[in-house]
Design an enzyme around this catalytic site. Structure first.
Site, mmCIF file in Angstrom:
data_model
loop_
_atom_site.group_PDB
_atom_site.id
_atom_site.type_symbol
_atom_site.label_atom_id
_atom_site.label_comp_id
_atom_site.label_asym_id
_atom_site.label_seq_id
_atom_site.Cartn_x
_atom_site.Cartn_y
_atom_site.Cartn_z
ATOM 1 N N GLY A 112 -6.358 -5.059 -3.465
ATOM 2 C CA GLY A 112 -6.905 -4.301 -2.340
ATOM 3 C C GLY A 112 -5.883 -3.374 -1.713
ATOM 4 O O GLY A 112 -6.204 -2.246 -1.321
ATOM 5 N N ASP A 113 -4.635 -3.842 -1.629
ATOM 6 C CA ASP A 113 -3.563 -2.998 -1.101
ATOM 7 C C ASP A 113 -3.360 -1.783 -1.994
ATOM 8 O O ASP A 113 -3.174 -0.659 -1.518
ATOM 9 C CB ASP A 113 -2.254 -3.779 -1.021
ATOM 10 C CG ASP A 113 -2.358 -5.021 -0.164
ATOM 11 O OD1 ASP A 113 -3.188 -5.039 0.759
ATOM 12 O OD2 ASP A 113 -1.608 -5.978 -0.429
ATOM 13 N N ALA A 114 -3.375 -2.025 -3.315
ATOM 14 C CA ALA A 114 -3.187 -0.929 -4.270
ATOM 15 C C ALA A 114 -4.342 0.065 -4.186
ATOM 16 O O ALA A 114 -4.132 1.279 -4.254
ATOM 17 C CB ALA A 114 -3.060 -1.483 -5.686
ATOM 18 N N THR A 129 0.824 -1.215 0.000
ATOM 19 C CA THR A 129 0.000 0.000 0.000
ATOM 20 C C THR A 129 0.851 1.255 0.000
ATOM 21 O O THR A 129 0.601 2.202 -0.750
ATOM 22 C CB THR A 129 -0.942 0.007 1.223
ATOM 23 O OG1 THR A 129 -1.860 -1.079 1.114
ATOM 24 C CG2 THR A 129 -1.727 1.309 1.308
#
Length: 336
Positions: free
Chosen positions: A293-295, A65
């Site tokens: 999801g992290d991105a 992230t």
């Protein structure tokens, strides 16, 4: 302004294409994230064998992230990262990568445990994550409150932590949360994986009151609802209920963000639910959903820290996720 992210599971990613039989061999789902048990230990050695073509990348949910956020913010020292690594080559590679990308770090170095590793097992467009925490599981509260690290905390204006850290030091999360409340700064968390709501319910209950922005996908929110007494599988209802749960900082209303893969992103904010379109990616262009999801969180926060409107933040998150799923691992394009 500098913003700060911290998560214990700093790992080197090992990605390889496998078949359904390989997943069955280890009792793994095609699209899930788990912590490695003893029965999973052979995976890491097997991936090094000649039967698999493995790609390597810096990993760990929050490390992914922050790298995405730093990429979008695009000025040195905009972000900082703290966690634990081993005294080994993987740890040195992670430090070098973060430095190259302009991210401030202050790693706790563990002399006995190796740097954590995450096996990313790819089947079609799905990914099964099996994380061996090792040194990542050894982060200490004492390192957090040490002079150098705590200075990073007090200098920052925004905080982001993945739910995986609940397995190691919820006390550290609470300390950062208390500082955020006291100074009216923004504290964000990701639900990270369905098992956390079930097996780490108590620490999650202790940290949730500090959370101003909560991220997660549909499976993680439904798991949360099942374990926290929300009698619904409707994501709009779940997001609304979580948004109304008690908060320490009454000056900030909670934002609840639910990603759903190729379906619209649900956002609860200021008492209302709104859906936002995603950036569509043709199935034939999807290489690896690991890190989507992290991105998304990184793209979203890179605009949120600049006080942009929610629509712009969600759009940035969706663009970041669309970019990442078209490459292997959390691989960022070269700005040159």
């Amino acid at each position: 302004k500098q913003w700060y992210q911290r998560r214990v599971a700093i790992t080197a990613g090992m990605a390889a294409v496998v078949d359904a039989n390989y997943l069955m061999k280890y009792g793994l789902d095609a699209n899930n994230a788990i912590l490695a048990e003893d029965k999973h230990r052979p995976i890491y050695e097997e991936l090094l064998g000649e039967n698999f073509k493995v790609s390597y990348s810096p990993g760990g949910a929050t490390q992914n992230t922050i790298r995405v956020a730093q990429h979008y913010l695009n000025y040195p020292g905009a972000t900082s990262f703290v966690g634990c690594i081993g005294k080994d080559s993987f740890g040195e590679k992670l430090k070098a990568c973060m430095k190259k990308e302009g991210i401030n770090t202050n790693y706790l170095i563990n002399a006995t445990a190796p740097t954590g590793v995450c096996a990313v097992l790819l089947t079609g467009g799905n990914r099964s994550l099996v994380t061996r925490l090792d040194a990542a599981n050894e982060y200490t509260y004492e390192h957090l409150v040490g002079a150098e690290t705590w200075k990073m905390v007090t200098t920052a204006q925004f905080y982001y932590v993945a739910g995986f850290f609940l397995t190691v030091s919820p006390k550290s999360m609470q300390s950062v949360g208390e500082h955020a409340v006291k100074e009216n700064k923004c504290f964000c968390m990701n639900l990270s994986a369905p098992f956390l709501s079930q097996f780490f319910k108590e620490p999650m209950q202790s940290v949730l009151p500090y959370v101003d922005i909560l991220f997660g996908n549909e499976d993680e929110y439904r798991a949360f609802a099942s374990n926290f007494g929300i009698a619904s599988t409707d994501l709009n209802v779940i997001a609304t209920k979580i948004g109304a749960m008690p908060k320490k900082n009454s000056k900030r209303s909670r934002i609840v963000i639910v990603t759903q893969g190729d379906k619209p992103t649900i956002v609860f904010r200021e008492g209302r639910i709104k859906e936002y379109p995603i950036v569509p990616v043709p199935a034939e262009k999807i290489i690896d959903t690991n890190g989507a999801g992290d991105a998304f969180a990184g793209g979203f926060l890179s605009e949120y820290v600049k006080n942009k409107d929610i629509e712009t933040c969600v759009s940035s998150g969706s663009h970041a996720a669309a970019m990442i799923i078209q490459v292997s691992g959390c691989t960022l394009p070269d700005r040159n």
